[in-house]
Design a protein around this motif. Structure first.
Motif, PDB file in Angstrom:
ATOM      1  N   ALA A 210      34.516 -12.176  69.554  1.00  0.00           N
ATOM      2  CA  ALA A 210      34.761 -13.517  69.666  1.00  0.00           C
ATOM      3  C   ALA A 210      36.298 -13.548  70.061  1.00  0.00           C
ATOM      4  N   ALA A 211      37.015 -12.625  69.794  1.00  0.00           N
ATOM      5  CA  ALA A 211      38.419 -12.595  70.192  1.00  0.00           C
ATOM      6  C   ALA A 211      38.515 -12.325  71.748  1.00  0.00           C
ATOM      7  N   ALA A 212      37.644 -11.276  72.222  1.00  0.00           N
ATOM      8  CA  ALA A 212      37.448 -10.853  73.530  1.00  0.00           C
ATOM      9  C   ALA A 212      36.888 -11.984  74.509  1.00  0.00           C
ATOM     10  N   ARG A 213      35.876 -12.583  73.970  1.00  0.00           N
ATOM     11  CA  ARG A 213      35.405 -13.945  74.659  1.00  0.00           C
ATOM     12  C   ARG A 213      36.633 -14.813  74.846  1.00  0.00           C
ATOM     13  N   ALA A 214      37.250 -15.045  73.862  1.00  0.00           N
ATOM     14  CA  ALA A 214      38.477 -16.017  74.222  1.00  0.00           C
ATOM     15  C   ALA A 214      39.186 -15.528  75.190  1.00  0.00           C
ATOM     16  N   CYS A 215      39.636 -14.238  75.329  1.00  0.00           N
ATOM     17  CA  CYS A 215      40.289 -13.611  76.531  1.00  0.00           C
ATOM     18  C   CYS A 215      39.674 -13.838  77.728  1.00  0.00           C
ATOM     19  N   ALA A 216      38.336 -13.656  77.886  1.00  0.00           N
ATOM     20  CA  ALA A 216      37.564 -13.838  78.999  1.00  0.00           C
ATOM     21  C   ALA A 216      37.727 -15.436  79.804  1.00  0.00           C
ATOM     22  N   LEU A 217      37.713 -16.135  78.755  1.00  0.00           N
ATOM     23  CA  LEU A 217      38.108 -17.750  79.123  1.00  0.00           C
ATOM     24  C   LEU A 217      39.353 -17.917  79.733  1.00  0.00           C
ATOM     25  N   SER A 218      40.343 -17.214  78.926  1.00  0.00           N
ATOM     26  CA  SER A 218      41.590 -17.152  79.474  1.00  0.00           C
ATOM     27  C   SER A 218      41.781 -16.692  80.902  1.00  0.00           C
ATOM     28  N   LEU A 219      41.275 -15.547  81.078  1.00  0.00           N
ATOM     29  CA  LEU A 219      41.407 -14.830  82.378  1.00  0.00           C
ATOM     30  C   LEU A 219      40.479 -15.722  83.720  1.00  0.00           C
ATOM     31  N   LEU A 220      39.589 -16.579  83.240  1.00  0.00           N
ATOM     32  CA  LEU A 220      38.749 -17.446  84.195  1.00  0.00           C
ATOM     33  C   LEU A 220      39.950 -18.523  84.370  1.00  0.00           C
ATOM     34  N   ALA A 221      40.660 -19.085  83.611  1.00  0.00           N
ATOM     35  CA  ALA A 221      41.812 -19.775  83.671  1.00  0.00           C
ATOM     36  C   ALA A 221      42.762 -19.546  84.603  1.00  0.00           C
ATOM     37  N   GLN A 222      43.223 -18.490  84.346  1.00  0.00           N
ATOM     38  CA  GLN A 222      44.064 -17.851  85.275  1.00  0.00           C
ATOM     39  C   GLN A 222      43.482 -17.688  86.891  1.00  0.00           C
ATOM     40  N   VAL A 223      42.298 -17.266  86.885  1.00  0.00           N
ATOM     41  CA  VAL A 223      41.725 -17.321  88.419  1.00  0.00           C
ATOM     42  C   VAL A 223      41.573 -18.805  88.824  1.00  0.00           C
ATOM     43  N   LYS A 224      41.262 -19.654  87.926  1.00  0.00           N
ATOM     44  CA  LYS A 224      41.103 -20.939  88.464  1.00  0.00           C
ATOM     45  C   LYS A 224      42.514 -21.629  89.222  1.00  0.00           C
ATOM     46  N   ALA A 225      43.596 -21.057  88.097  1.00  0.00           N
ATOM     47  CA  ALA A 225      44.981 -21.648  88.740  1.00  0.00           C
ATOM     48  C   ALA A 225      45.224 -20.779  90.042  1.00  0.00           C
ATOM     49  N   ALA A 226      45.051 -19.550  89.966  1.00  0.00           N
ATOM     50  CA  ALA A 226      45.330 -18.869  91.147  1.00  0.00           C
ATOM     51  C   ALA A 226      44.554 -19.525  92.526  1.00  0.00           C
ATOM     52  N   CYS A 227      43.258 -20.020  92.228  1.00  0.00           N
ATOM     53  CA  CYS A 227      42.538 -20.562  93.246  1.00  0.00           C
ATOM     54  C   CYS A 227      42.725 -22.223  93.582  1.00  0.00           C
ATOM     55  N   GLY A 228      43.970 -22.752  93.275  1.00  0.00           N
ATOM     56  CA  GLY A 228      44.444 -23.796  93.347  1.00  0.00           C
ATOM     57  C   GLY A 228      43.210 -24.959  92.380  1.00  0.00           C
ATOM     58  N   GLY A 229      42.887 -24.584  91.585  1.00  0.00           N
ATOM     59  CA  GLY A 229      42.041 -25.187  90.864  1.00  0.00           C
ATOM     60  C   GLY A 229      40.567 -25.241  91.191  1.00  0.00           C
TER      61      GLY A 229
END
Length: 154
Positions: free
Chosen positions: A65-84
């Motif tokens: 479950a902790a790793a799942r939370a990390c995956a969501l944060s990773l995707l959030a960073q990718v979204k930021a890198a892609c201008g949303g």
């Protein structure tokens, strides 16, 4: 406009957190050509940090479950890198997962499966990736898991 990834997140009842800010002298991601290198994302959710040590108080399920939370944060960073615009995400290339665990704990891959399974659940085949899952004697702020990733974008 909602893209397919946002729609899938909604279908799964998942929301991405705000892209976490770096806690020291580094950047949250680096763009190089069509790759996004995302710095390690520590396990945290809306309630705060997910802390503890696997093999000494935390179960494999809690670690996943902790790793799942990390995956969501990773995707959030990718979204930021892609201008949303997450529709620019082509695939997950590689994850490196660190598990805060005891010397005799050997289920690091099962813990990091929490992130891998989440990314495949959200992205389908584009979520399949190469991976490493290793033990760490300690992680920043006592978190249970930290994961870094490499992503291909358009």
């Amino acid at each position: 406009m909602t893209n397919a990834i946002d729609a899938r997140l909604a279908e799964l009842g998942l929301t991405l957190p705000d892209a976490p800010a770096p806690a020291a002298n580094y950047v949250p991601y680096v763009l190089s050509g069509n790759l996004v290198f995302v710095s390690g994302q520590i396990s945290m959710n809306a309630d705060g940090l997910i802390t503890g040590k696997l093999g000494a108080g935390l179960s494999v399920e809690e670690g996943a479950a902790a790793a799942r939370a990390c995956a969501l944060s990773l995707l959030a960073q990718v979204k930021a890198a892609c201008g949303g615009d997450l529709s620019r995400l082509k695939r997950v290339v590689k994850l490196t997962g660190f598990v805060n665990s005891t010397d005799d704990f050997t289920d690091q891959p099962k813990v990091i499966n929490g992130a891998s399974d989440t990314l495949v659940e959200i992205l389908g085949d584009a979520g399949r990736h190469s991976r490493s899952a290793v033990s760490a004697a300690a992680l920043p702020l006592g978190v249970a898991v930290e994961i870094e990733g490499i992503f291909e974008i358009a």
